[in-house]
Design an enzyme around this catalytic site. Structure first.
Site, PDB file in Angstrom:
ATOM      1  N   HIS A 122       0.469  -1.089  -0.209  1.00 46.04           N
ATOM      2  CA  HIS A 122      -0.047  -0.143  -0.337  1.00 46.04           C
ATOM      3  C   HIS A 122       0.975   1.298  -0.525  1.00 46.04           C
ATOM      4  O   HIS A 122       0.399   2.210  -0.520  1.00 46.04           O
ATOM      5  CB  HIS A 122      -0.908   0.135   1.098  1.00 46.04           C
ATOM      6  CG  HIS A 122      -2.214  -1.533   1.564  1.00 46.04           C
ATOM      7  ND1 HIS A 122      -1.971  -2.160   2.440  1.00 46.04           N
ATOM      8  CD2 HIS A 122      -3.377  -1.291   0.549  1.00 46.04           C
ATOM      9  CE1 HIS A 122      -2.871  -2.059   2.205  1.00 46.04           C
ATOM     10  NE2 HIS A 122      -3.149  -2.465   1.083  1.00 46.04           N
ATOM     11  N   LYS A 167     -15.346  -7.256   6.105  1.00 46.32           N
ATOM     12  CA  LYS A 167     -14.466  -8.277   5.689  1.00 46.32           C
ATOM     13  C   LYS A 167     -13.415  -8.902   7.222  1.00 46.32           C
ATOM     14  O   LYS A 167     -12.526  -9.212   8.028  1.00 46.32           O
ATOM     15  CB  LYS A 167     -12.877  -7.539   5.453  1.00 46.32           C
ATOM     16  CG  LYS A 167     -13.064  -8.119   4.112  1.00 46.32           C
ATOM     17  CD  LYS A 167     -11.263  -7.054   2.805  1.00 46.32           C
ATOM     18  CE  LYS A 167     -11.519  -7.093   2.113  1.00 46.32           C
ATOM     19  NZ  LYS A 167     -10.460  -6.483   1.019  1.00 46.32           N
ATOM     20  N   ARG A 176      -2.021  -6.068  -7.952  1.00 48.84           N
ATOM     21  CA  ARG A 176      -0.531  -6.682  -7.891  1.00 48.84           C
ATOM     22  C   ARG A 176      -0.474  -7.743  -8.814  1.00 48.84           C
ATOM     23  O   ARG A 176       0.965  -7.829  -9.047  1.00 48.84           O
ATOM     24  CB  ARG A 176      -1.270  -7.885  -6.312  1.00 48.84           C
ATOM     25  CG  ARG A 176      -0.739  -6.561  -5.252  1.00 48.84           C
ATOM     26  CD  ARG A 176      -1.940  -7.174  -4.286  1.00 48.84           C
ATOM     27  NE  ARG A 176      -2.536  -7.482  -4.177  1.00 48.84           N
ATOM     28  CZ  ARG A 176      -3.618  -7.110  -3.153  1.00 48.84           C
ATOM     29  NH1 ARG A 176      -3.012  -8.376  -1.577  1.00 48.84           N
ATOM     30  NH2 ARG A 176      -5.270  -8.160  -3.335  1.00 48.84           N
ATOM     31  N   SER A 201      -2.592  -7.901   3.194  1.00 45.46           N
ATOM     32  CA  SER A 201      -3.063  -7.537   4.639  1.00 45.46           C
ATOM     33  C   SER A 201      -3.352  -8.972   4.939  1.00 45.46           C
ATOM     34  O   SER A 201      -3.091  -9.443   6.666  1.00 45.46           O
ATOM     35  CB  SER A 201      -3.973  -6.186   4.957  1.00 45.46           C
ATOM     36  OG  SER A 201      -3.233  -5.397   4.134  1.00 45.46           O
TER      37      SER A 201
HETATM   38  P1  ADP Z   1     -10.060  -3.514  -0.099  1.00 45.00           P
HETATM   39  O1  ADP Z   1     -10.285  -3.831   0.737  1.00 45.00           O
HETATM   40  O2  ADP Z   1     -10.637  -2.323  -0.624  1.00 45.00           O
HETATM   41  O3  ADP Z   1      -9.898  -4.392  -1.522  1.00 45.00           O
HETATM   42  P2  ADP Z   1      -6.740  -3.230   0.651  1.00 45.00           P
HETATM   43  O4  ADP Z   1      -6.157  -2.299   1.688  1.00 45.00           O
HETATM   44  O5  ADP Z   1      -6.967  -5.156   0.927  1.00 45.00           O
HETATM   45  O6  ADP Z   1      -8.693  -2.386   0.557  1.00 45.00           O
HETATM   46  O7  ADP Z   1      -6.682  -2.608  -0.591  1.00 45.00           O
HETATM   47  C1  ADP Z   1      -6.881  -1.643  -1.035  1.00 45.00           C
HETATM   48  C2  ADP Z   1      -6.200  -1.185  -2.892  1.00 45.00           C
HETATM   49  O8  ADP Z   1      -4.529  -1.634  -2.500  1.00 45.00           O
HETATM   50  C3  ADP Z   1      -6.470  -2.542  -3.733  1.00 45.00           C
HETATM   51  O9  ADP Z   1      -6.715  -1.522  -5.024  1.00 45.00           O
HETATM   52  C4  ADP Z   1      -5.229  -3.688  -3.386  1.00 45.00           C
HETATM   53  O10 ADP Z   1      -5.601  -3.966  -4.602  1.00 45.00           O
HETATM   54  C5  ADP Z   1      -4.234  -2.369  -3.468  1.00 45.00           C
HETATM   55  N1  ADP Z   1      -2.981  -4.130  -2.797  1.00 45.00           N
HETATM   56  C6  ADP Z   1      -2.879  -4.116  -1.618  1.00 45.00           C
HETATM   57  N2  ADP Z   1      -1.914  -4.261  -1.306  1.00 45.00           N
HETATM   58  C7  ADP Z   1      -1.660  -4.423  -2.502  1.00 45.00           C
HETATM   59  C8  ADP Z   1       0.190  -4.566  -2.229  1.00 45.00           C
HETATM   60  N3  ADP Z   1       1.022  -5.758  -2.055  1.00 45.00           N
HETATM   61  N4  ADP Z   1       0.737  -3.659  -3.808  1.00 45.00           N
HETATM   62  C9  ADP Z   1      -0.203  -2.634  -4.228  1.00 45.00           C
HETATM   63  N5  ADP Z   1      -1.733  -3.544  -4.088  1.00 45.00           N
HETATM   64  C10 ADP Z   1      -2.272  -3.372  -3.102  1.00 45.00           C
END
Ligand code: ADP
Length: 168
Positions: A17, A41, A90, A128
């Site tokens: 992130h 979630k 990703r 996460s």
């Molecule tokens: P959500 O519940 O909206 O998917 P997340 O916190 O899991 O929220 O992810 C927010 C955004 O960050 C999403 O677009 C997800 O694809 C992206 N994301 C999550 N992990 C990574 C990572 N390791 N690298 C790049 N983008 C990521």
């Protein structure tokens, strides 16, 4: 003034992130990290904790701000005076869901663009969910999350406490 919103659960913020936030901060005048309050979630961290972790990890980035958000994303984006939404991609597995969401958001408000950013390749395996699982089992997550997030994970109930080796 070009403003972009980066929405997500951030439960918790990972280096993946953060990599996306840094890239967005170089492209836009202002980046709003929008931490979803209500997520289906069953988050480990409360919305306040998730926001505080993002604030702590992005303090050095002058044009990044963190806000809790609720409701319809397109309304929130327009309300912030932003023109676009950033999402991270990703792998191909992210694509289908993200593509559907981007097109639905465009249907709801065609002025809001969605921009996809790829993290540094070493972060493409990071999520996460995996970080929480590793921390819960007592594994070392220090390569995957900012320092403040690592500390917060170690302090959570249900996370196994193990003595980790000192860093060189
Ligand atoms: P959500 O519940 O909206 O998917 P997340 O916190 O899991 O929220 O992810 C927010 C955004 O960050 C999403 O677009 C997800 O694809 C992206 N994301 C999550 N992990 C990574 C990572 N390791 N690298 C790049 N983008 C990521």
């Amino acid at each position: 003034m070009r403003t972009v919103v980066y929405p997500g659960s951030f439960d918790p913020l990972t280096n993946g992130h953060l990599d996306v936030i840094e890239r967005a901060a170089r492209l836009f005048d202002r980046v709003i990290v929008a931490v979803a309050q209500n997520t289906e979630k069953h988050p480990l961290f409360t919305p306040e904790e998730r926001c505080a972790l993002v604030v702590g990890a992005t303090r050095r980035l002058r044009n990044v701000e963190t806000r809790a958000f609720d409701g319809l994303l397109v309304d929130y984006v327009r309300g912030c005076g932003a023109q676009a939404v950033i999402r991270g991609l990703r792998a191909v597995s992210d694509f289908e869901f993200e593509f559907q969401m981007a097109l639905m958001n465009r249907k709801l408000d065609e002025r809001v663009e969605t921009i996809f950013m790829m993290p540094k390749d070493t972060y493409t395996f990071l999520s996460s969910r995996l970080v929480k699982e590793i921390a819960r089992l007592g594994g070392d997550v220090r390569d995957f999350v900012p320092g403040n997030v690592g500390k917060a994970l170690a302090g959570k109930n249900g996370v196994r406490q193990t003595a980790l080796p000192k860093r060189k």
